[in-house]
Structures are given as structure tokens and as C-alpha cells.
Design an enzyme around this catalytic site. Sequence first.
Site, PDB file in Angstrom:
ATOM      1  N   SER A 119      21.667 -29.114 -11.961  1.00 52.19           N
ATOM      2  CA  SER A 119      21.498 -27.809 -11.975  1.00 52.19           C
ATOM      3  C   SER A 119      22.728 -27.069 -11.427  1.00 52.19           C
ATOM      4  O   SER A 119      24.008 -27.873  -9.831  1.00 52.19           O
ATOM      5  CB  SER A 119      20.228 -27.330 -11.706  1.00 52.19           C
ATOM      6  OG  SER A 119      19.892 -27.685  -9.979  1.00 52.19           O
ATOM      7  N   ASP A 140      22.453 -24.804  -1.599  1.00 57.85           N
ATOM      8  CA  ASP A 140      23.355 -25.461  -0.778  1.00 57.85           C
ATOM      9  C   ASP A 140      24.230 -26.190  -2.199  1.00 57.85           C
ATOM     10  O   ASP A 140      23.230 -26.826  -3.772  1.00 57.85           O
ATOM     11  CB  ASP A 140      22.488 -26.634  -0.850  1.00 57.85           C
ATOM     12  CG  ASP A 140      21.475 -26.441   1.138  1.00 57.85           C
ATOM     13  OD1 ASP A 140      22.160 -25.108   1.190  1.00 57.85           O
ATOM     14  OD2 ASP A 140      21.469 -27.112   1.285  1.00 57.85           O
ATOM     15  N   HIS A 199      17.825 -19.458  -3.973  1.00 56.02           N
ATOM     16  CA  HIS A 199      17.085 -18.055  -3.537  1.00 56.02           C
ATOM     17  C   HIS A 199      18.322 -16.595  -3.919  1.00 56.02           C
ATOM     18  O   HIS A 199      19.462 -17.224  -4.146  1.00 56.02           O
ATOM     19  CB  HIS A 199      18.143 -18.323  -1.673  1.00 56.02           C
ATOM     20  CG  HIS A 199      16.362 -18.990  -1.025  1.00 56.02           C
ATOM     21  ND1 HIS A 199      15.540 -19.001  -0.436  1.00 56.02           N
ATOM     22  CD2 HIS A 199      16.333 -20.920  -1.769  1.00 56.02           C
ATOM     23  CE1 HIS A 199      15.137 -20.439   0.558  1.00 56.02           C
ATOM     24  NE2 HIS A 199      15.523 -21.007  -0.686  1.00 56.02           N
TER      25      HIS A 199
END
Length: 300
Positions: free
Chosen positions: A242, A88, A144
Site C-alpha cells: 500500500s 508507518d 490514520h
Amino acid sequence: MTLFTTLQQFVPQQQLSKVAGRLAASRHPVVKRVFIRSFAKAYNVHLDDYERQSFKAYESFNDFFTRELKDDARTIDSTTNGIVSPADGVISQLGQIQNHKLLQAKGRHYDVGQLLADSEDGSYFADGSFATVYLAPSNYHRVHMPFAGTLTKTRYVPGALFSVNTTTAANIPDLFARNERLVCMFDTQYGKAAVVMVGAMIVAGIETVATGKINRTDDIQEASHNMSLAKGDELGRFYLGSTAVVVLPKAAKADWQDNMTANASVQMGQLLGKSHMKVNANTVNTDEKNASPTNDDKET
């Protein structure tokens, strides 16, 4: 250069990260409550999409920050040869690698070999493609798989801990190739591919399903792996700020979606683009969830 980016060069980044890391890991009821509640209020964090829907259910701020989604909170796009967002966040930049360079921000480029901390790997990705996703503090902070593949190598690269927001990206040269990062290399149907997890200011750590939480050192650390992961499988997580950079080879012939431009919001599993590489009919499609990590691959 802005005052914010100038000040970052004088802040004791590593020491600040260590202090933040100790506080974030604290299970003291008062410490964790103050941190979690203050953060949730400051960044307007809601728990509707998450498995644990009470702030009291988290054992520490780190536990809260790396909170897990509900099983049905995100859909992994099933487009054939589709490449999906690893997280996201917001698209920082995406496009083609030209003259071994990735676009960082308008007027700023950096070298793919420096990003990967390996000139041979950098040469392999010449004329390939990339997508950079910035995870804001309020976002889901697990990363992911944007494609199916076998994790073959991780490379921890020590470095600075500048902020990775758009302001810093526009002002600090070679930002993503200077910051601390973990390079994850894969064998895929396109050939070699990479996902680079880039640390940032006050980041208290980077972790993957293969390595566990990375121990910081002053030297580059490399480890070999043989872990099959399906598209959408969890790869790792960040403990505070991040960015994730997806790097694909020229052979993938990646074509990014028209709506995937700088500053576009994305969710994990959303389609970023599609590979137009012709895959041999005998190639096994590993996008299906038929492969899971093996426990004996873990290294610390």
C-alpha cells in the site's frame, strides 16, 4: 524500464489478488500458520509494538497483517496546525502541487485530478501540497488521520495493481493515478483535503471505518458520509501492500519539515509539517479527541 516492472504488465494482477485474498483470509490452522510464520521470517516482523504479541493469537493472515498497535506504541504529535504522518513507512515524495502535478519520482509527475478521479476536485487542489507515504510489507498497515476533519465522501476507483515500491514508481508512468485506490475527501479547517489509499500488487482489499471493506467493481463507486475524525484517529487499513497520499489545498500553506525528504522513515503520528494558514479564532479545534465515528455511518 527494469525487468521487474516489465513483468508486472503481463501478470494477471486482479486474478492474483483474488487468489491471494482467499488464502490470506483463510482460518485453516495450517494455512494461516505457514503464511504468518513465513512472512514474519522473510520480513523480520517483531510484535513488540503490537497488542497481540503471539503469532498464534491471530485468526488469519489478514488479521495478522492488519494487526493493531498497543495504545501507547505511537505518539500523535500535538503541534498546533501540525500535519502528521498517516502511517508507518517511508516518504516516497512530498512537496508542492505545481501545474496540477504531483511528483511521483525523479523526472515523473502525475495529475492530481487523475489521482482523485475528479477534475473539479483536482482544480481545487491546484498549487496545494502533498505527501506520499509508502508502507513496506513489514510495516503497521493501518492508516490514520493526518489532520482533524469530517469525512464527507469516499470514491473507489478501480485500476491496475502494480507494485508501489520505489523501483516501480520510478518506471511506471502515472502509477498512483493508474492503480486501484480509495479517495477519502474531508472538510477541515484548511478547506477540503484528501487522503488517497492506493492499492498495489497482491493487495487483497482496502477498508475504511466508514465503508467497511470495499467491494471491488469495474466502475467508480461514490458514497457520502458525515463522520468527524480527530487527528490520529484510525481511518482505514490495507490488506497487503500500500501507499497513502495526503493532499492539501493551497490555503493550508503547508510547510514540510526539513527532515521530511524522499526515503526518510516515518511513523504514524510523527510531524510531517505545519500549516501556516491563519485560522479564525472562533474556529473549533477538532484535533482533540472529542469526536468519534458513528456506527450509523457505516456502508458496505
